[in-house]
Design a protein around this motif. Structure first.
Motif, PDB file in Angstrom:
ATOM      1  N   GLU A 333       0.560  -1.190   0.009  1.00 56.16           N
ATOM      2  CA  GLU A 333       0.096   0.238   0.136  1.00 56.16           C
ATOM      3  C   GLU A 333       1.183   1.549  -0.010  1.00 56.16           C
ATOM      4  O   GLU A 333       1.038   2.356  -0.880  1.00 56.16           O
ATOM      5  N   ARG A 334       1.627   1.155   0.912  1.00 57.17           N
ATOM      6  CA  ARG A 334       3.139   3.009   0.947  1.00 57.17           C
ATOM      7  C   ARG A 334       3.636   2.295   0.142  1.00 57.17           C
ATOM      8  O   ARG A 334       4.131   3.976  -0.182  1.00 57.17           O
ATOM      9  N   ALA A 335       4.116   1.427  -0.951  1.00 56.16           N
ATOM     10  CA  ALA A 335       4.720   1.467  -1.649  1.00 56.16           C
ATOM     11  C   ALA A 335       4.863   1.913  -3.260  1.00 56.16           C
ATOM     12  O   ALA A 335       4.783   2.444  -4.272  1.00 56.16           O
ATOM     13  N   LEU A 336       3.100   1.554  -3.145  1.00 54.97           N
ATOM     14  CA  LEU A 336       2.126   1.717  -4.085  1.00 54.97           C
ATOM     15  C   LEU A 336       2.004   3.062  -4.474  1.00 54.97           C
ATOM     16  O   LEU A 336       2.140   3.832  -5.550  1.00 54.97           O
ATOM     17  N   HIS A 337       2.409   3.147  -3.362  1.00 55.07           N
ATOM     18  CA  HIS A 337       1.850   5.554  -3.045  1.00 55.07           C
ATOM     19  C   HIS A 337       2.782   6.342  -3.406  1.00 55.07           C
ATOM     20  O   HIS A 337       2.870   7.390  -4.066  1.00 55.07           O
ATOM     21  N   GLY A 338       3.901   5.327  -2.986  1.00 55.92           N
ATOM     22  CA  GLY A 338       4.958   5.972  -3.209  1.00 55.92           C
ATOM     23  C   GLY A 338       5.420   5.945  -4.431  1.00 55.92           C
ATOM     24  O   GLY A 338       5.893   6.947  -5.552  1.00 55.92           O
ATOM     25  N   VAL A 339       5.307   4.863  -5.591  1.00 57.89           N
ATOM     26  CA  VAL A 339       5.259   4.758  -7.269  1.00 57.89           C
ATOM     27  C   VAL A 339       4.488   6.431  -8.021  1.00 57.89           C
ATOM     28  O   VAL A 339       5.158   6.384  -8.759  1.00 57.89           O
ATOM     29  N   ASP A 340       3.175   6.216  -7.297  1.00 63.03           N
ATOM     30  CA  ASP A 340       2.480   6.725  -7.713  1.00 63.03           C
ATOM     31  C   ASP A 340       2.734   8.463  -7.868  1.00 63.03           C
ATOM     32  O   ASP A 340       2.108   9.344  -8.634  1.00 63.03           O
ATOM     33  N   VAL A 341       3.139   8.448  -6.069  1.00 62.74           N
ATOM     34  CA  VAL A 341       3.582  10.434  -6.363  1.00 62.74           C
ATOM     35  C   VAL A 341       4.521   9.856  -7.169  1.00 62.74           C
ATOM     36  O   VAL A 341       5.185  11.504  -7.926  1.00 62.74           O
ATOM     37  N   MET A 342       6.157   9.324  -7.662  1.00 64.46           N
ATOM     38  CA  MET A 342       6.744   9.917  -8.491  1.00 64.46           C
ATOM     39  C   MET A 342       6.585   9.569  -9.713  1.00 64.46           C
ATOM     40  O   MET A 342       6.869  10.073 -10.954  1.00 64.46           O
ATOM     41  N   ALA A 343       4.993   8.721 -10.055  1.00 64.00           N
ATOM     42  CA  ALA A 343       4.729   8.719 -11.505  1.00 64.00           C
ATOM     43  C   ALA A 343       3.812   9.573 -11.947  1.00 64.00           C
ATOM     44  O   ALA A 343       4.109  10.374 -13.069  1.00 64.00           O
ATOM     45  N   ALA A 344       3.528  10.372 -10.529  1.00 63.04           N
ATOM     46  CA  ALA A 344       2.883  11.823 -11.244  1.00 63.04           C
ATOM     47  C   ALA A 344       3.600  12.776 -10.797  1.00 63.04           C
ATOM     48  O   ALA A 344       3.647  14.158 -12.182  1.00 63.04           O
ATOM     49  N   ILE A 345       4.461  13.144 -10.361  1.00 56.83           N
ATOM     50  CA  ILE A 345       6.448  14.047 -10.957  1.00 56.83           C
ATOM     51  C   ILE A 345       6.586  14.019 -12.403  1.00 56.83           C
ATOM     52  O   ILE A 345       6.455  15.136 -13.056  1.00 56.83           O
TER      53      ILE A 345
END
Length: 377
Positions: A333-345
């Motif tokens: 859950e937290r790793a995926l949110h981190g991926v979401d943040v990086m992909a959004a950047i």
């Protein structure tokens, strides 16, 4: 006696030595085998650490293996983690978990279907320094966190890595390679992100390797190497993140957080230890005592002095979470949110627009000294 989970290491490159050498410090883990598409690399690691070298398919089929540690290159993370889940194994991946949110969601769906767990590095936010910062924030030391700055900048990776090509291809770059440490720690300290905006660029279209054995070889750059991002958190805090491999020198500190009652100076999230400092409304800066947190104590001797290195703590916490039936701190859950943040950047850098996050997560449970000690043998 505490149950142990059998561990198979997939990928026997540079980072594998860290997992092989540090895993014996922790409860709940026993490394049994390893595999690599380069059979010679697997054989060398197996001989060095006294485990069994296997082919990739054989590792997935090994009934003694409960958890596959995925240390392949980022572009292969999704495929290898998916294959491990399909083989009935839990997965702990090096960062980044995957290269897209859709891939991460598919891993989550498959894991839930099979009753398996997925975890992901980085676990450095479990270090004594960052947990001291977490405690200070949780206790209201700087009041409500309102803003902050993060800087992770250097000339690049081709100066030291023997095969730096993948760092400069899609799936690499400073955000996907180093950003996970900073974003995971921000989630640890502040919580989930709401939306991001960014400007991205690259200084050069090629790089010249200056490390051995490929010194002088020219490699292409196909991903941004200079990123300046703005993160708005669900809490309302706003934090700027500068991640670049186009900077020869700078004087920025790794992470500073500002609140209604003071400021907090956090050491490099790439490491477990370091000095944590805080200031109140009077502006006087003091060093915070890390106390007896075991993951803040130097356990490696380096040229520049001792360093606390407890990588594999996240894997051990996941193993113990499976044994004890609780939430793992380095969760999907937290790793995926981190991926979401990086992909959004990166997407914002392409479009010039603010990008809202499509995922959220909870803050991981704090890891105090007692809980950290409970992970160690």
């Amino acid at each position: 006696m505490t149950k142990e989970l059998g561990v198979g290491i997939l990928g026997c490159g540079n980072i594998s030595a860290t997992y092989f050498s540090l895993a014996p410090m922790f409860k709940g883990l026993k490394v049994l085998a390893c595999a690599d598409i380069n059979a010679a690399a697997a054989a060398a690691r197996a001989e060095e650490y006294g485990v069994t070298a296997q082919g990739v398919d054989d590792l997935f089929a090994n009934d003694e293996i409960d958890v596959i540690v995925n240390l392949t290159i980022p572009a292969a993370h999704y495929d290898m983690s998916r294959r491990a889940l399909e083989a009935g194994k839990h997965v702990y991946s090096e960062k980044p978990l995957v290269l897209s949110v859709d891939e991460g969601k598919e891993l989550g769906r498959l894991a839930a279907e099979k009753g398996l767990a997925v975890g992901c590095a980085p676990d450095t936010f479990l270090g004594g320094a960052h947990q001291r910062a977490r405690k200070y924030i949780d206790e209201g030391g700087i009041g409500r966190v309102t803003s902050g700055t993060c800087h992770v900048m250097s000339p690049g990776m081709e100066m030291w890595h023997p095969n730096p090509d993948f760092f400069f291809l899609p799936g690499g770059g400073p955000v996907l390679d180093l950003g996970p440490y900073y974003i995971a720690n921000l989630i640890n300290l502040i919580g989930p992100v709401k939306q991001v905006a960014a400007l991205t660029s690259m200084a050069n279209e090629t790089r010249t390797i200056t490390s051995e054995p490929r010194r002088g070889e020219i490699i292409p750059v196909k991903t941004p190497t200079n990123i300046h991002a703005l993160l708005e958190f669900e809490s309302g805090a706003t934090v700027s993140l500068a991640a670049s491999w186009d900077v020869w020198a700078h004087r920025h500190s790794p992470m500073e957080l500002y609140g209604t009652e003071g400021s907090l100076f956090v050491p490099d999230p790439n490491f477990f230890g370091g000095t944590v400092e805080a200031a109140g409304r009077d502006g006087a800066v003091e060093v915070l005592d890390l106390g007896d947190h075991p993951f803040g104590k130097a356990n490696q001797n380096l040229d520049k002095g001792g360093r606390a290195n407890y990588r594999t703590a996240g894997l051990a916490d996941m193993a113990m979470a499976l044994i004890e039936g609780r939430d793992a701190r380095c969760s999907l859950e937290r790793a995926l949110h981190g991926v979401d943040v990086m992909a959004a950047i990166l997407r914002s850098g392409e479009t010039g627009a603010f990008v809202p996050l499509s995922t959220t997560c909870t803050q991981p449970a704090a890891l105090d000294a007692e809980a950290a000690a409970a992970l160690l043998r």
